[in-house]
Design an enzyme around this catalytic site. Structure first.
Site, PDB file in Angstrom:
ATOM      1  N   GLY A  11      25.717  37.557  32.415  1.00 33.91           N
ATOM      2  CA  GLY A  11      26.402  38.770  32.171  1.00 33.91           C
ATOM      3  C   GLY A  11      25.642  40.106  32.131  1.00 33.91           C
ATOM      4  O   GLY A  11      26.330  40.954  31.940  1.00 33.91           O
ATOM      5  N   GLU A  57      22.512  32.071  32.226  1.00 34.04           N
ATOM      6  CA  GLU A  57      23.069  31.919  33.556  1.00 34.04           C
ATOM      7  C   GLU A  57      23.454  33.220  34.270  1.00 34.04           C
ATOM      8  O   GLU A  57      24.649  33.547  34.408  1.00 34.04           O
ATOM      9  CB  GLU A  57      24.344  31.349  33.195  1.00 34.04           C
ATOM     10  CG  GLU A  57      25.189  30.739  34.368  1.00 34.04           C
ATOM     11  CD  GLU A  57      26.600  30.020  33.935  1.00 34.04           C
ATOM     12  OE1 GLU A  57      27.489  30.369  34.379  1.00 34.04           O
ATOM     13  OE2 GLU A  57      26.428  29.089  32.993  1.00 34.04           O
ATOM     14  N   GLY A  81      24.053  36.278  37.401  1.00 32.22           N
ATOM     15  CA  GLY A  81      24.318  36.271  38.633  1.00 32.22           C
ATOM     16  C   GLY A  81      24.088  37.453  39.224  1.00 32.22           C
ATOM     17  O   GLY A  81      23.234  37.881  39.901  1.00 32.22           O
ATOM     18  N   ARG A  82      24.896  38.602  38.517  1.00 32.35           N
ATOM     19  CA  ARG A  82      24.695  40.001  38.998  1.00 32.35           C
ATOM     20  C   ARG A  82      23.212  40.372  38.868  1.00 32.35           C
ATOM     21  O   ARG A  82      22.634  41.146  39.763  1.00 32.35           O
ATOM     22  CB  ARG A  82      25.785  40.758  38.377  1.00 32.35           C
ATOM     23  CG  ARG A  82      25.540  42.378  38.657  1.00 32.35           C
ATOM     24  CD  ARG A  82      26.271  43.016  37.556  1.00 32.35           C
ATOM     25  NE  ARG A  82      27.603  42.473  37.057  1.00 32.35           N
ATOM     26  CZ  ARG A  82      28.624  42.644  37.796  1.00 32.35           C
ATOM     27  NH1 ARG A  82      28.585  43.272  38.801  1.00 32.35           N
ATOM     28  NH2 ARG A  82      29.733  42.051  37.131  1.00 32.35           N
ATOM     29  N   TYR A 122      37.854  46.711  40.500  1.00 34.59           N
ATOM     30  CA  TYR A 122      37.520  46.874  39.100  1.00 34.59           C
ATOM     31  C   TYR A 122      37.335  48.537  38.802  1.00 34.59           C
ATOM     32  O   TYR A 122      36.916  48.774  37.565  1.00 34.59           O
ATOM     33  CB  TYR A 122      36.162  46.295  38.787  1.00 34.59           C
ATOM     34  CG  TYR A 122      35.929  44.668  38.935  1.00 34.59           C
ATOM     35  CD1 TYR A 122      37.078  43.997  38.435  1.00 34.59           C
ATOM     36  CD2 TYR A 122      35.144  44.405  39.885  1.00 34.59           C
ATOM     37  CE1 TYR A 122      36.847  42.598  38.515  1.00 34.59           C
ATOM     38  CE2 TYR A 122      34.857  42.794  39.810  1.00 34.59           C
ATOM     39  CZ  TYR A 122      35.885  41.987  39.149  1.00 34.59           C
ATOM     40  OH  TYR A 122      35.843  40.621  39.652  1.00 34.59           O
ATOM     41  N   CYS A 163      44.579  49.523  55.463  1.00 35.59           N
ATOM     42  CA  CYS A 163      45.810  50.052  55.161  1.00 35.59           C
ATOM     43  C   CYS A 163      46.491  49.891  53.889  1.00 35.59           C
ATOM     44  O   CYS A 163      47.298  49.124  53.734  1.00 35.59           O
ATOM     45  CB  CYS A 163      46.990  49.614  56.366  1.00 35.59           C
ATOM     46  SG  CYS A 163      48.300  50.495  56.201  1.00 35.59           S
ATOM     47  N   TYR A 207      28.704  39.968  44.037  1.00 34.16           N
ATOM     48  CA  TYR A 207      30.177  40.222  44.524  1.00 34.16           C
ATOM     49  C   TYR A 207      30.615  41.328  45.421  1.00 34.16           C
ATOM     50  O   TYR A 207      31.668  42.055  45.577  1.00 34.16           O
ATOM     51  CB  TYR A 207      31.137  40.670  42.971  1.00 34.16           C
ATOM     52  CG  TYR A 207      30.764  39.730  42.002  1.00 34.16           C
ATOM     53  CD1 TYR A 207      31.056  38.538  41.825  1.00 34.16           C
ATOM     54  CD2 TYR A 207      29.297  40.339  40.946  1.00 34.16           C
ATOM     55  CE1 TYR A 207      30.590  37.606  41.183  1.00 34.16           C
ATOM     56  CE2 TYR A 207      29.334  39.214  39.999  1.00 34.16           C
ATOM     57  CZ  TYR A 207      29.717  38.052  39.823  1.00 34.16           C
ATOM     58  OH  TYR A 207      29.392  37.422  38.786  1.00 34.16           O
TER      59      TYR A 207
END
Length: 408
Positions: free
Chosen positions: A223, A266, A268-269, A309, A334, A363
């Site tokens: 995180g 852990e 990711g980002r 987000y 659209c 993401y």
């Protein structure tokens, strides 16, 4: 600590678009490896293993680089397990962090030799019914969370994990089915900058770990935030500070526990976000109700984060215009919410100009879709040391849109 982000010249951006089409995800291998090495040096503890959270980006070429940098990996679905195995991870290097999964998904993971982290007491019973005497991990909720948006705070009041007060029931279920709890993990949320919360949650996890008798690993989660606003307003979490504060807590716990324990984080980002820039093309503009809208081919089918987000991404204009104006950068979907950037001061943009969206590696493609039957873009990996560029995912074709439909 390096703060590198992928940089492209106007000529490079134009060349890449001309060769691979627009929009286009572009990754820089050197920056990806730098981020891996920063995380790998977080702890000097001999049993430390960095673990990549693949939901951020599961392109096989990137997974292979991350594996080469000494990471293990988690999976959130059978599809991620399948991809990670194809990328070269061994079953014992994969942790299936489950969330409301079926018996069939449990069976698939265990048949492949992949350990599962169970997210609820009910699912622990489900596992025990099929795998009496088996080995399993559990995801705990430390009761605190942090993150940039309510939708990505996963600790505390959320749907994730088994709360600490439920440990007696957890141990009762484990005894009923003779289960061996070999690991515990947590994840408090995503895109946080406050290191205090992460260290506090890790301390709570270590305190809970004392109640478990057969642990082989403890995973503190990831995180870690990255500065999406580029050179102002945000500073990245100090990983060295986190490591320095965790080190004595870990050493004290392991000494008291009396056996070797693998310690994981852990992210990711943090690993993949900054190595990527999403290139796109200006397709139109209009003025409406006193506002100017710059139309592009980067709809939320290509990059979902700003819509989902309300996320900020720095926009790079690849033109030489000096005059600035306030505009909204929008996509081709659209939906009225298809806005990439609101009220930005940018050089005047013209039809055909290329723009870049920074920090799109996490993401980005992993959330891309075919909404409005739009084609998903290509992905390209550049290696500046070798002067190479490599297509790592081709652009979809119209035939791809129909390939899983019946009755054609």
């Amino acid at each position: 600590m390096t703060t590198d982000k992928i940089e492209l010249t106007r000529e490079e951006a134009e060349s890449l678009i001309n060769e691979f089409g627009s929009p286009l995800y572009v990754y820089d291998e050197e920056i990806l490896r730098k981020r891996c090495r920063e995380v790998r040096s977080l702890l000097s503890y001999k049993g430390f293993v960095p673990n990549y959270s693949a939901k951020a980006n599961s392109n096989m070429a990137l997974l292979r680089i991350i594996h080469d940098e000494g990471f293990t990996v988690d999976a959130m679905s059978p599809g991620e397990i399948y991809t990670e195995l194809k990328a070269g991870f061994k079953p014992e290097e994969i942790l299936f962090v489950s969330n409301n999964i079926t018996y069939e998904e449990m069976e698939l993971a265990t048949s492949l030799g992949v350990h599962i982290s169970i997210d609820s007491l009910m699912q622990l019973r489900m596992f025990g019914e099929r795998h009496r005497g088996g080995e399993v991990a559990v995801r705990l909720n430390p009761g605190i969370g942090d993150g940039a948006n309510d939708k990505i705070i996963t600790g505390g009041h959320s749907k994730f994990g088994i709360t600490i007060d439920k440990l007696p029931k957890l141990f009762e279920i484990a005894r009923d089915y003779e289960l061996h709890i070999i690991g515990i993990n947590q994840h408090i949320g995503s895109l946080f900058f406050d290191t205090d919360t992460y260290v506090e949650a890790s301390l709570r996890l270590l305190e809970a770990a004392r109640s478990f008798k057969e642990l082989r690993f403890i995973d503190f989660g990831g995180g870690f935030g990255i500065p999406y606003r580029y050179r102002h307003l945000e500073e990245r979490p100090d990983l060295q500070d986190i490591g320095a504060r965790l080190e004595p807590l870990i050493e004290e716990f392991v000494s008291a526990y009396g056996r070797d324990i693998t310690i994981k984080v852990e992210p990711g980002r943090y690993i993949v976000a900054e190595c990527c820039q999403l290139l796109g093309t200006v397709t139109s503009w209009k003025e409406s109700f006193g506002e100017k809208y710059i139309g592009t081919d980067i709809g939320f089918s290509v990059l979902m984060r700003p819509v989902l987000y309300d996320s900020y991404h720095y926009i790079v204009p690849y033109n030489a215009e000096e005059k600035e104006e306030t505009v909204n950068i929008v996509g081709n979907i659209c939906e009225s919410g298809d806005i990439l950037a609101k009220e930005r001061r940018l050089p005047k943009l013209h039809i055909g100009d290329i723009i870049g969206v920074r920090d799109a590696g996490a993401y980005g493609y992993s959330m891309a879709s075919n909404y409005n039957m739009r084609l998903r873009p290509a992905e390209v990996l550049i290696d500046r040391k070798k002067g190479e560029k490599r297509l790592i995912r081709r652009r979809e074709s119209y035939d791809d849109l129909l390939r899983t439909m019946e009755g054609l």
